[in-house]
Design a protein around this motif. Structure first.
Motif, PDB file in Angstrom:
ATOM      1  N   THR A  59     -15.556  10.583  13.542  1.00 59.25           N
ATOM      2  CA  THR A  59     -15.681   9.185  13.121  1.00 59.25           C
ATOM      3  C   THR A  59     -17.131   8.809  12.862  1.00 59.25           C
ATOM      4  O   THR A  59     -17.422   7.997  11.980  1.00 59.25           O
ATOM      5  CB  THR A  59     -15.093   8.264  14.201  1.00 59.25           C
ATOM      6  N   ILE A  63     -22.535   9.039   9.282  1.00 57.25           N
ATOM      7  CA  ILE A  63     -22.452   7.573   9.185  1.00 57.25           C
ATOM      8  C   ILE A  63     -23.561   7.010   8.297  1.00 57.25           C
ATOM      9  O   ILE A  63     -23.401   5.953   7.668  1.00 57.25           O
ATOM     10  CB  ILE A  63     -22.494   6.951  10.599  1.00 57.25           C
ATOM     11  N   ARG A  66     -22.090   7.219   4.808  1.00 57.42           N
ATOM     12  CA  ARG A  66     -20.807   6.552   4.594  1.00 57.42           C
ATOM     13  C   ARG A  66     -20.840   5.059   4.864  1.00 57.42           C
ATOM     14  O   ARG A  66     -19.923   4.333   4.484  1.00 57.42           O
ATOM     15  CB  ARG A  66     -19.738   7.191   5.488  1.00 57.42           C
ATOM     16  N   TRP A  67     -21.880   4.567   5.548  1.00 57.58           N
ATOM     17  CA  TRP A  67     -21.862   3.174   6.010  1.00 57.58           C
ATOM     18  C   TRP A  67     -21.791   2.188   4.856  1.00 57.58           C
ATOM     19  O   TRP A  67     -21.028   1.209   4.904  1.00 57.58           O
ATOM     20  CB  TRP A  67     -23.091   2.910   6.869  1.00 57.58           C
ATOM     21  N   MET A  70     -18.250   1.905   3.352  1.00 54.87           N
ATOM     22  CA  MET A  70     -17.120   1.564   4.211  1.00 54.87           C
ATOM     23  C   MET A  70     -16.689   0.118   3.984  1.00 54.87           C
ATOM     24  O   MET A  70     -17.529  -0.747   3.712  1.00 54.87           O
ATOM     25  CB  MET A  70     -17.502   1.772   5.681  1.00 54.87           C
ATOM     26  N   PRO A  71     -15.389  -0.183   4.093  1.00 50.89           N
ATOM     27  CA  PRO A  71     -14.946  -1.581   3.999  1.00 50.89           C
ATOM     28  C   PRO A  71     -15.543  -2.419   5.119  1.00 50.89           C
ATOM     29  O   PRO A  71     -15.829  -1.903   6.207  1.00 50.89           O
ATOM     30  CB  PRO A  71     -13.417  -1.473   4.122  1.00 50.89           C
ATOM     31  N   GLN A  73     -14.217  -4.532   7.146  1.00 49.56           N
ATOM     32  CA  GLN A  73     -13.415  -4.542   8.371  1.00 49.56           C
ATOM     33  C   GLN A  73     -13.616  -3.267   9.171  1.00 49.56           C
ATOM     34  O   GLN A  73     -13.723  -3.291  10.410  1.00 49.56           O
ATOM     35  CB  GLN A  73     -11.930  -4.712   8.018  1.00 49.56           C
ATOM     36  N   GLU A  74     -13.712  -2.141   8.475  1.00 45.51           N
ATOM     37  CA  GLU A  74     -13.948  -0.877   9.168  1.00 45.51           C
ATOM     38  C   GLU A  74     -15.346  -0.845   9.789  1.00 45.51           C
ATOM     39  O   GLU A  74     -15.527  -0.312  10.895  1.00 45.51           O
ATOM     40  CB  GLU A  74     -13.773   0.283   8.191  1.00 45.51           C
ATOM     41  N   GLN A  75     -16.323  -1.408   9.090  1.00 41.45           N
ATOM     42  CA  GLN A  75     -17.662  -1.507   9.670  1.00 41.45           C
ATOM     43  C   GLN A  75     -17.646  -2.350  10.943  1.00 41.45           C
ATOM     44  O   GLN A  75     -18.264  -1.990  11.956  1.00 41.45           O
ATOM     45  CB  GLN A  75     -18.630  -2.111   8.650  1.00 41.45           C
ATOM     46  N   ASP A  77     -15.091  -2.959  12.958  1.00 44.52           N
ATOM     47  CA  ASP A  77     -14.370  -2.281  14.042  1.00 44.52           C
ATOM     48  C   ASP A  77     -15.248  -1.207  14.691  1.00 44.52           C
ATOM     49  O   ASP A  77     -15.282  -1.081  15.924  1.00 44.52           O
ATOM     50  CB  ASP A  77     -13.088  -1.653  13.496  1.00 44.52           C
ATOM     51  N   LEU A  78     -15.955  -0.447  13.854  1.00 45.47           N
ATOM     52  CA  LEU A  78     -16.812   0.602  14.409  1.00 45.47           C
ATOM     53  C   LEU A  78     -17.954  -0.002  15.230  1.00 45.47           C
ATOM     54  O   LEU A  78     -18.291   0.503  16.309  1.00 45.47           O
ATOM     55  CB  LEU A  78     -17.365   1.464  13.274  1.00 45.47           C
ATOM     56  N   TRP A  79     -18.527  -1.083  14.740  1.00 43.73           N
ATOM     57  CA  TRP A  79     -19.628  -1.701  15.490  1.00 43.73           C
ATOM     58  C   TRP A  79     -19.145  -2.295  16.810  1.00 43.73           C
ATOM     59  O   TRP A  79     -19.837  -2.215  17.830  1.00 43.73           O
ATOM     60  CB  TRP A  79     -20.310  -2.758  14.645  1.00 43.73           C
TER      61      TRP A  79
END
Length: 201
Positions: A59, A63, A66-67, A70-71, A73-75, A77-79
């Motif tokens: 995951t 990064i 890919r950051w 990334m959408p 929302q995905e950013q 969630d990861l943060w």
């Protein structure tokens, strides 16, 4: 009767001693309450974060590249997952988690993104192009403009000074004042050719 009283006293004595000992154990000094509360909260916090597992390496792999793609929302969630991990003991975080958290917080992305290669060169040449176009427009405007007025020469302005002196204009501090050493109305270069005649005056 005396033996009965002795037996009852012997039975009551250990019980009363244990009761006093038990009551002493239950007593908590007021100064110990904040420390006990902090200890309890710390244990609850440890239990709360004990179930937070480490984020998998796939995951977090790449990064940095890919950051930006990334959408949102995905950013988010990861943060949030990294933020929950940072609330625990940092010694329990993996190296990938530490790198990802630092890069997301301080990395060159968004407003901190680095300029693309060659951007400074493009800015310089576009600026020079704008200056060149402005110079050409100025030259064309000067060529199409009317000639300089006849009054814009040093000879005519000197005659204006003489006229002001004859009229006693500004006799205190101006051209007509005593001992005046200024230029007065003279502000242009001398005109080439004969001096202006009286009609031009």
């Amino acid at each position: 009767m005396s033996s009965t009283m002795l037996r009852s006293l012997s039975r009551a004595a250990p019980g009363s001693a244990s009761l006093r000992l038990h009551s002493n154990r239950l007593q908590i000094q007021p100064t110990q309450l904040p420390a006990a509360t902090c200890l309890l909260e710390g244990r609850q916090e440890q239990r709360r974060h004990a179930g937070i597992h480490a984020i998998s390496n796939p995951t977090l792999a790449g990064i940095e590249k890919r950051w930006e793609g990334m959408p949102p929302q995905e950013q988010a969630d990861l943060w949030m997952a990294l933020r929950d991990r940072m609330k625990t003991n940092w010694h329990e975080m993996t190296l990938q988690e530490k790198k990802a958290a630092y890069w997301i917080a301080f990395g060159p992305h968004g407003p901190r993104a680095l300029p693309p290669p060659g951007e400074g060169r493009q800015v310089f040449w576009y600026t020079m192009l704008g200056v060149g176009i402005a110079g050409v427009l100025f030259a064309i405007t000067r060529q199409l403009a009317r000639p300089v007025p006849k009054t814009m020469n040093a000879q005519y302005q000197a005659m204006t000074n003489e006229y002001l002196k004859s009229q006693k204009t500004e006799a205190i501090t101006g051209v007509s004042s005593q001992g005046y050493q200024g230029k007065g109305m003279i502000q242009s270069k001398p005109r080439r050719g004969p001096p202006p005649d009286e009609d031009e005056e």
